[in-house]
Design an enzyme around this catalytic site. Structure first.
Site, mmCIF file in Angstrom:
data_model
loop_
_atom_site.group_PDB
_atom_site.id
_atom_site.type_symbol
_atom_site.label_atom_id
_atom_site.label_comp_id
_atom_site.label_asym_id
_atom_site.label_seq_id
_atom_site.Cartn_x
_atom_site.Cartn_y
_atom_site.Cartn_z
ATOM 1 N N CYS A 1 3.164 -3.188 4.058
ATOM 2 C CA CYS A 1 2.304 -2.057 4.427
ATOM 3 C C CYS A 1 3.000 -1.340 5.581
ATOM 4 O O CYS A 1 4.216 -1.433 5.703
ATOM 5 C CB CYS A 1 0.886 -2.526 4.766
ATOM 6 S SG CYS A 1 0.742 -3.617 6.186
ATOM 7 N N THR B 1 2.710 -1.891 8.899
ATOM 8 C CA THR B 1 3.137 -2.847 9.922
ATOM 9 C C THR B 1 3.316 -4.270 9.398
ATOM 10 O O THR B 1 3.907 -5.105 10.097
ATOM 11 C CB THR B 1 2.070 -2.926 11.033
ATOM 12 O OG1 THR B 1 0.832 -3.336 10.418
ATOM 13 C CG2 THR B 1 1.876 -1.586 11.726
ATOM 14 N N ASP C 1 0.872 -1.188 0.000
ATOM 15 C CA ASP C 1 0.000 0.000 0.000
ATOM 16 C C ASP C 1 0.904 1.232 0.000
ATOM 17 O O ASP C 1 2.124 1.124 -0.192
ATOM 18 C CB ASP C 1 -0.995 -0.051 1.174
ATOM 19 C CG ASP C 1 -0.330 0.166 2.532
ATOM 20 O OD1 ASP C 1 0.918 0.209 2.607
ATOM 21 O OD2 ASP C 1 -1.071 0.277 3.522
ATOM 22 N N HIS D 1 5.960 -30.791 11.520
ATOM 23 C CA HIS D 1 5.423 -29.482 11.139
ATOM 24 C C HIS D 1 4.422 -29.603 9.999
ATOM 25 O O HIS D 1 3.491 -28.805 9.899
ATOM 26 C CB HIS D 1 6.568 -28.536 10.770
ATOM 27 C CG HIS D 1 7.562 -28.394 11.877
ATOM 28 N ND1 HIS D 1 7.238 -27.843 13.094
ATOM 29 C CD2 HIS D 1 8.850 -28.794 11.975
ATOM 30 C CE1 HIS D 1 8.287 -27.888 13.893
ATOM 31 N NE2 HIS D 1 9.286 -28.460 13.231
ATOM 32 N N HIS E 1 8.994 -23.909 10.065
ATOM 33 C CA HIS E 1 7.927 -24.573 10.818
ATOM 34 C C HIS E 1 6.526 -24.364 10.239
ATOM 35 O O HIS E 1 5.671 -25.223 10.399
ATOM 36 C CB HIS E 1 7.916 -24.090 12.274
ATOM 37 C CG HIS E 1 9.027 -24.670 13.095
ATOM 38 N ND1 HIS E 1 9.037 -24.650 14.469
ATOM 39 C CD2 HIS E 1 10.182 -25.289 12.722
ATOM 40 C CE1 HIS E 1 10.143 -25.242 14.923
ATOM 41 N NE2 HIS E 1 10.863 -25.623 13.880
HETATM 42 C C1 RB5 Z 1 -1.941 2.617 6.570
HETATM 43 O O1 RB5 Z 1 -1.982 3.797 7.275
HETATM 44 C C2 RB5 Z 1 -1.729 1.430 7.507
HETATM 45 O O2 RB5 Z 1 -2.870 1.227 8.267
HETATM 46 C C3 RB5 Z 1 -1.387 0.186 6.718
HETATM 47 O O3 RB5 Z 1 -0.247 0.434 5.957
HETATM 48 C C4 RB5 Z 1 -1.062 -1.070 7.504
HETATM 49 O O4 RB5 Z 1 -0.096 -0.815 8.480
HETATM 50 C C5 RB5 Z 1 -2.181 -1.828 8.016
HETATM 51 O O5 RB5 Z 1 -2.024 -2.911 8.610
#
Ligand code: RB5
Length: 147
Positions: free
Chosen positions: A65, A67, A8, A133, A98
């Site tokens: 993204c 996180t 994203d 596994h 695993h």
């Molecule tokens: C975008 O702001 C953020 O929410 C997205 O990149 C991601 O981290 C969502 O899990």
């Protein structure tokens, strides 16, 4: 290896770096976007990559993204997908050894782009151990479609 790659807006720059790294090391990369840092919705890209891996258009997927978490949540809704948020060498290697993860997810607001590229390469190099596994992974597969 043929790899489906997506991000994203938060992961866009890391994804660009990752794509070039993967191509430079001989991988075939299908980049499903996004194409800029303009705000967009991560599930759109997670689902494109997940479907490419599930239908075997690609052998592995990579998603970035902010996180890595939203990408993994969305990708794991597709049958046959085992998407893992990888944060370091240990989680990256264990996701393969695993869990037989088939999609690598990372957060560009958690790790620098260079580190994401390093871990992504480690993910590709690490083999599934099978054995006990495999039985555990099969139990995940068996649960698909049930609620
Ligand atoms: C975008 O702001 C953020 O929410 C997205 O990149 C991601 O981290 C969502 O899990």
């Amino acid at each position: 290896m043929k790899i489906a790659l997506g991000a994203d807006h938060a992961g866009f720059e890391a994804k660009e770096r990752l794509r070039e790294r993967l191509r430079a090391t001989g991988h075939e990369v299908v980049d499903v976007g996004t194409r800029s840092t303009e705000s967009c919705d991560y599930p759109d890209f997670a689902l494109k990559v997940a479907r490419a891996v599930a239908d075997r258009t690609a052998e592995r997927g990579m998603l970035v993204c902010g996180t890595g978490i939203g990408m993994a949540m969305a990708a794991n809704k597709v049958a046959g997908i085992r998407a893992a948020v990888c944060t370091d060498e240990f989680t990256t290697q264990m996701s393969r050894r695993h869990n037989d993860a088939n999609i690598f997810c990372a957060g560009a607001r958690v790790l620098p782009a260079e580190r994401i590229a390093f871990l992504a390469e480690l993910f590709l190099k690490t083999e599934f151990e099978g054995g006990r596994h495999l039985r555990r992974v099969q139990k995940i597969t068996e649960a698909e479609g049930r609620s």
